[in-house]
Scaffold this active site. Sequence first.
Site, PDB file in Angstrom:
ATOM      1  CB  SER A  48      43.599  40.733  35.463  1.00  0.00           C
ATOM      2  OG  SER A  48      43.297  41.233  34.180  1.00  0.00           O
ATOM      3  CB  THR A  96      37.863  39.686  34.953  1.00  0.00           C
ATOM      4  OG1 THR A  96      38.072  39.044  36.188  1.00  0.00           O
ATOM      5  CG2 THR A  96      37.019  38.800  34.055  1.00  0.00           C
ATOM      6  CB  THR A  98      39.286  36.023  35.061  1.00  0.00           C
ATOM      7  OG1 THR A  98      39.943  36.743  36.089  1.00  0.00           O
ATOM      8  CG2 THR A  98      38.663  34.782  35.684  1.00  0.00           C
ATOM      9  NE  ARG A 110      37.742  33.121  43.610  1.00  0.00           N
ATOM     10  CZ  ARG A 110      37.626  34.077  42.708  1.00  0.00           C
ATOM     11  NH1 ARG A 110      38.241  33.989  41.552  1.00  0.00           N
ATOM     12  NH2 ARG A 110      36.883  35.135  42.942  1.00  0.00           N
ATOM     13  CB  THR A 163      35.663  42.884  35.517  1.00  0.00           C
ATOM     14  OG1 THR A 163      35.305  44.265  35.609  1.00  0.00           O
ATOM     15  CG2 THR A 163      35.581  42.448  34.062  1.00  0.00           C
ATOM     16  N   GLY A 164      35.850  42.128  38.566  1.00  0.00           N
ATOM     17  CA  GLY A 164      35.973  42.525  39.973  1.00  0.00           C
ATOM     18  C   GLY A 164      35.715  41.329  40.875  1.00  0.00           C
TER      19      GLY A 164
HETATM   20  N1  GLY Z   1      35.885  38.348  38.473  1.00  0.00           N
HETATM   21  C1  GLY Z   1      36.941  37.457  38.467  1.00  0.00           C
HETATM   22  C2  GLY Z   1      37.032  36.601  39.633  1.00  0.00           C
HETATM   23  O1  GLY Z   1      36.594  36.975  40.716  1.00  0.00           O
HETATM   24  O2  GLY Z   1      37.546  35.521  39.515  1.00  0.00           O
END
Ligand code: GLY
Length: 386
Positions: free
Chosen positions: A100, A234, A252, A262, A285-286
């Site tokens: 991640s 992340t 991340t 993105r 995170t997430g």
């Molecule tokens: N939280 C990491 C991401 O969505 O890129």
Amino acid sequence: MKPMKTSNGSFGRRKFISSFTAVAGLGMTPDLSLSAQTTQPRKAGVAAPGDNHKGACCIASANGLRATSRAMGLLGQGYDPADCIVQGVRIIEDDPNDNSVGYGGLPNEDGIVELDASVMHGPTHKSGAVASLRNIKNPAMVALEVLRRTNHCLIVGEGALKFAVRMGFKEENLLTEASRRDWVAWRASMSGIDDWLNDEQRDAPSGKIWQEPNSEPGKRASVNLQPVPYHTGTVHCSIVTSQGDISSCTSTSGLSWKIPGRVGDSPIIGAGNYCDNDIGAAGATGRGESAIVTCGAFDIVQRMAKGVSPTEACLEAIDSVVKHCLKEKRHRDPKDPSRPDFDLKFYALRKDGAFGGATLFSGGTFAVHDGQTASIVPAAYRFEKK
Ligand code: GLY
């Protein structure tokens, strides 16, 4: 509420300094296998022991346990708090087994690893960030250079790579064999009407499939590729010194299989990372898009400024995510439309050393180094996992 205790006793400042000096002086980190602990998870609204902690402290997402030890060790050696957490996060970025973050992170839909990271330094209220950075495995270190050496807050894409190379970072391939295989499995499972064949579409071979000598099992020849679901891991890490100086960092590889370019919440100050030296720090995170549209990290710090505890501030921010993100039907769990179909975790650290974390669903944890030991503790949550 009693202050949280660890296997080494209370959080007293004297104990903090003595264990700290011992660890730092020997250049060692505590034995995490012995100190890692979990207790019962806390539901929303139930007081959390971390809210009573006082003094120097470092928190991280659960994958950042080693980062907290490294950061606290460096703090004991007199390093700036931003350097402490960035060097802590570097351990996770370097780890090929964490898919991640950094090296070994899952790639975008073209099979290319693109990294995002940010650092915020409380004493100067300055931030630095990079997004969609390719070929450099330590984006948090590059973000710290943006913070220290430029007049900017965020550099992206080609510009970020050029900046990193100018700062002396080495370009390398960030795609590990495991991440490459996961990408091939994901790509092949996307559709039955494109040119990529999945397991059902392929005929079984009539004998053994040739493996290049020394190649990992499954490389090119696999007939059992299991697609890896979308993944939003992340690492977040925040620290507060005994003088109340704060810094925060989030790094991340972003959402796996993302559209190239993105950018998630991690490099967006106020979304996946924020710090105010007068109040505290927060990170996420997430699913990053949900932290962006709710300004999650900034929201948590503002709630702490109003006197809300770190754990409650994280839970209130989770409520805001639920309220806003369920407006889109695609985010509603088909079996229970009052619940989201994604996960998000928030972490908060207050100037006095109090800390907390909350997730959408039960079972979440985070890492804390309280000055004596590094441990994994349960996060508060809004919904019972079904
Ligand atoms: N939280 C990491 C991401 O969505 O890129």
